[in-house]
Design an enzyme around this catalytic site. Sequence first.
Site, PDB file in Angstrom:
ATOM      1  N   ASN A 151       0.815  -1.218   0.000  1.00 47.25           N
ATOM      2  CA  ASN A 151       0.000   0.000   0.000  1.00 47.25           C
ATOM      3  C   ASN A 151       0.848   1.267   0.000  1.00 47.25           C
ATOM      4  OD1 ASN A 151      -2.568   1.613   0.713  1.00 47.25           O
ATOM      5  ND2 ASN A 151      -1.194   2.068   2.439  1.00 47.25           N
ATOM      6  N   ALA A 218       2.565   5.354 -14.786  1.00 55.42           N
ATOM      7  CA  ALA A 218       3.420   4.304 -15.345  1.00 55.42           C
ATOM      8  C   ALA A 218       3.747   3.256 -14.281  1.00 55.42           C
ATOM      9  CB  ALA A 218       4.708   4.911 -15.902  1.00 55.42           C
ATOM     10  N   LYS A 220       2.032   2.628 -11.544  1.00 52.55           N
ATOM     11  CA  LYS A 220       0.824   1.955 -11.083  1.00 52.55           C
ATOM     12  C   LYS A 220       0.345   0.880 -12.070  1.00 52.55           C
ATOM     13  CE  LYS A 220      -0.047   3.625  -7.016  1.00 52.55           C
ATOM     14  NZ  LYS A 220       0.090   2.721  -5.851  1.00 52.55           N
ATOM     15  N   GLY A 249     -10.061   9.017   0.364  1.00 59.20           N
ATOM     16  CA  GLY A 249      -9.442  10.227   0.864  1.00 59.20           C
ATOM     17  C   GLY A 249      -8.222   9.898   1.703  1.00 59.20           C
ATOM     18  N   SER A 250      -7.094  10.536   1.397  1.00 57.77           N
ATOM     19  CA  SER A 250      -5.871  10.331   2.162  1.00 57.77           C
ATOM     20  C   SER A 250      -4.987  11.557   1.956  1.00 57.77           C
ATOM     21  CB  SER A 250      -5.140   9.069   1.684  1.00 57.77           C
ATOM     22  OG  SER A 250      -4.634   9.245   0.377  1.00 57.77           O
ATOM     23  N   ASP A 562      -2.537 -32.572 -18.222  1.00 61.12           N
ATOM     24  CA  ASP A 562      -2.381 -31.538 -19.255  1.00 61.12           C
ATOM     25  C   ASP A 562      -3.641 -30.686 -19.277  1.00 61.12           C
ATOM     26  OD1 ASP A 562      -2.070 -29.953 -21.472  1.00 61.12           O
ATOM     27  OD2 ASP A 562      -1.214 -31.524 -22.726  1.00 61.12           O
ATOM     28  N   ASN A 564      -4.248 -27.692 -20.525  1.00 63.62           N
ATOM     29  CA  ASN A 564      -4.351 -26.666 -21.563  1.00 63.62           C
ATOM     30  C   ASN A 564      -5.811 -26.478 -21.985  1.00 63.62           C
ATOM     31  OD1 ASN A 564      -4.188 -25.055 -23.876  1.00 63.62           O
ATOM     32  ND2 ASN A 564      -2.297 -26.016 -24.565  1.00 63.62           N
ATOM     33  N   PRO A 565      -6.366 -25.253 -21.858  1.00 63.94           N
ATOM     34  CA  PRO A 565      -7.778 -25.030 -22.198  1.00 63.94           C
ATOM     35  C   PRO A 565      -8.091 -25.234 -23.672  1.00 63.94           C
ATOM     36  CG  PRO A 565      -6.676 -22.947 -21.709  1.00 63.94           C
ATOM     37  CD  PRO A 565      -5.730 -24.032 -21.311  1.00 63.94           C
ATOM     38  N   GLY A 585      -2.341 -34.223 -28.445  1.00 67.24           N
ATOM     39  CA  GLY A 585      -1.503 -35.052 -29.308  1.00 67.24           C
ATOM     40  C   GLY A 585      -1.007 -36.290 -28.595  1.00 67.24           C
TER      41      GLY A 585
END
Length: 788
Positions: A151, A218, A220, A249-250, A562, A564-565, A585
């Site tokens: 933070n 950049a 962030k 608010g800070s 395996d 893999n989608p 495969g």
Amino acid sequence: MRRRTWKIRRPSSFQKFAGHSPSSAPATPPLLLSGSRSPAALLVCVSLQALFMGSPLRFDGRVVLVTGAGGGLGQAYALAFAERGAFVVVNDLGGDFKGVGKGSLAADKVVEEIRRKGGKAVANYDSVEEGEKVVKTALDAFGRIDVVVNNAGILRDRSFARISDEDWDIIHRVHLRGSFQVTRAAWDHMKKQKYGRIIMTSSASGIYGNFGQANYSAAKLGLLGLANTLAIEGRKSNIHCNTIAPNAGSRMTQTVMPEDLVEALKPEYVAPLVLWLCHESCEENGGLFEVGAGWIGKLRWERTLGAIVRQKNHPMTPEAVKANWKKICNFENASKPQSIQESTGSIIEVLSKIDSEGGISANHTSHATSTATSGFAGAVGQKLPSFSSAYTELEAIMYALGVGASIKDPKDLKFVYEGSSDFSCLPTFGVIIGQKSIMGGGLAEIPGLSINFAKVLHGEQYLELYKPLPRAGKLKCEAVVADVLDKGSGVVIIIDVFSYSEKELTCYNQFSLFLVGSGGFGGKRTSDKVKVAVAVPNRPPDAVLTDTTSLNQAALYRLSGDWNPLHIDPNFASLAGFDKPILHGLCTFGFSARHVLRHFADNDVSRFKAIKARFAKPVYPGQTLQTEMWKEGNRIHFQTKVQGTGDIVLSNAYVDLAPTSDISAKIPSEGGELQSTLVFEEIGRRLKDVGHEVVKKVNAVFEWHITKGGNVGAKWTIDLKSGSGKVYQGPAKGAADTTIILSDEDFMEVVLGRLDPQKAFFSGRLKAKGNIMLSQKLQMILKDYAKL
């Protein structure tokens, strides 16, 4: 070419957070406004809270580190975690919002408040750039670290033209490098304990940009990229990493927000999201959330369908981009990629198709340079992290079903039923043992290999077995980059994986991986380390076997590891250029190996020595595989086609079998070299004295199959049904009431009382056929009478 935007999903309703009641939340019960403090009123209050809010989320025993916790959001997080049982490390350097100065007062005040309320907390005053020191405070005070909330932050707002080097660097050091340093210091501890929750703090400035905050925005957005990668790398260790973009608010936002808005956007309206994302029951990982004023929304990438603006053998031009601009920017029917694999899958497919059709045309507007030869050359010989691969009969059976073994064929029962007298692992299960070296991401850690895993294709596979795989076991695997080859349109990476049982080499895999689009660096094209694929003979095949794959074949095979989608998710498959999910495969590889083993070795796994295959085209679940086989000595050449289309999907393939003479030489002669032989002979001698009495009590014939090295080494019969009983070598001369299958080693363990027969049966080490209940009477043979 595709265009991306952020899209926010706004929940239609949400719960009440930290006292803030949006209009869509349940109204506060009148009972709570009346001032009543009666037990009944409190009971109803608690009941309503449970109804609306669910069980309280607790952090008892968890150690939480919050950076920049001396005020604002960090203070709200620290107090909220402590209130719910966490041990809290309050980190704050004590400087102002520009990063000037330092002190202990801010952190001490928060620690004092936590302790006053009965919580446990310690302070740390180090800069987040000294992450090791910050995390060490948690380890010294509480012995562990479970949650890191990054933070801490400062501001140095300037328009881009006025930003100094110091303004740019300090923002990146505190926000991006500081979060990196603290998280890295905690990372190994989280991996060892298989648990961790991490929060990165981004900003709307990073997501959308904001005038005067080029340095800040950049850094962030850089935090978002860091978080997304940590979410991927930490997943297997139960480490989740999420990103928030808070509006609160800070002292940092006082310079960019009106005073009344700073007061209204309370940090307490952000803290509940952070606590939920850090709770052990939260499965969210890799998410990005905007939050403020009691509202929370999740963000995701959205991408247009885009347009292909290049034709084969034609240069790609800016005019073609201009002509397709509306299509490139049209978000109708947009996709929502969630991973790098989804993002680049379709691009890879386009490249591989063009490459297979004769090469990719040069892009005359490009001035990109190739990866240096030395980078790839330096990877050769590098070892991947070693790993252990443990499995039981369950994994072996799951694999067999995944590659088409079925009880419809009685000869397949030995692969799918652990109680079969000759239960065996399919030889190609060896690829499952070795594939963790590829799946585990170890390649990314090899110096010289800059790999985009979304562009990796599995080109060829070789597997060699030095002995049949045990029915269950734990193997240690060592993997090494054997060579790297330049194929022009891509790079071939050769990975050798050696798997050991104890110190004995059991199997060896060679994975040939094709990295699309990374060739042309001037490397060698061939290697003597490659297990070469061999063309099939130019004559009609000696045998042809077919198998129809199930529509669920890929869904079943993926359970062997395996994930893999591409093989299960239609949307992912579509992005990769396929009509629907394709079969693995290595699943087709397993089907074909079964065909060879069945036809030429009668499913005798001890004859299987090696297999090599090249992956040529994809298979869709439900298609019929046709394996064409040619026998030349002990080598069975084969190729696999899709029946109906004629497409060759496995090419230049072969299986090497051991000759039957070699196998018989390894099997002990009947009864020879077996310890159990002496025991059966002794039982026969003892029965001469007590045989009549035992026969009256038992009245059964037992046939024993004693195995050695997975093969039946001897058969014995104990006849306790006729006369005074007898023991002889060989199968029962009549019908056996019970047949018991047991290894020579386990038989001796049972006789010596070290192995309980019932436990051996239920663990699969002892198998019985026929009247199993009669086997209980064997106790009197092995103990009461024989006294062995």
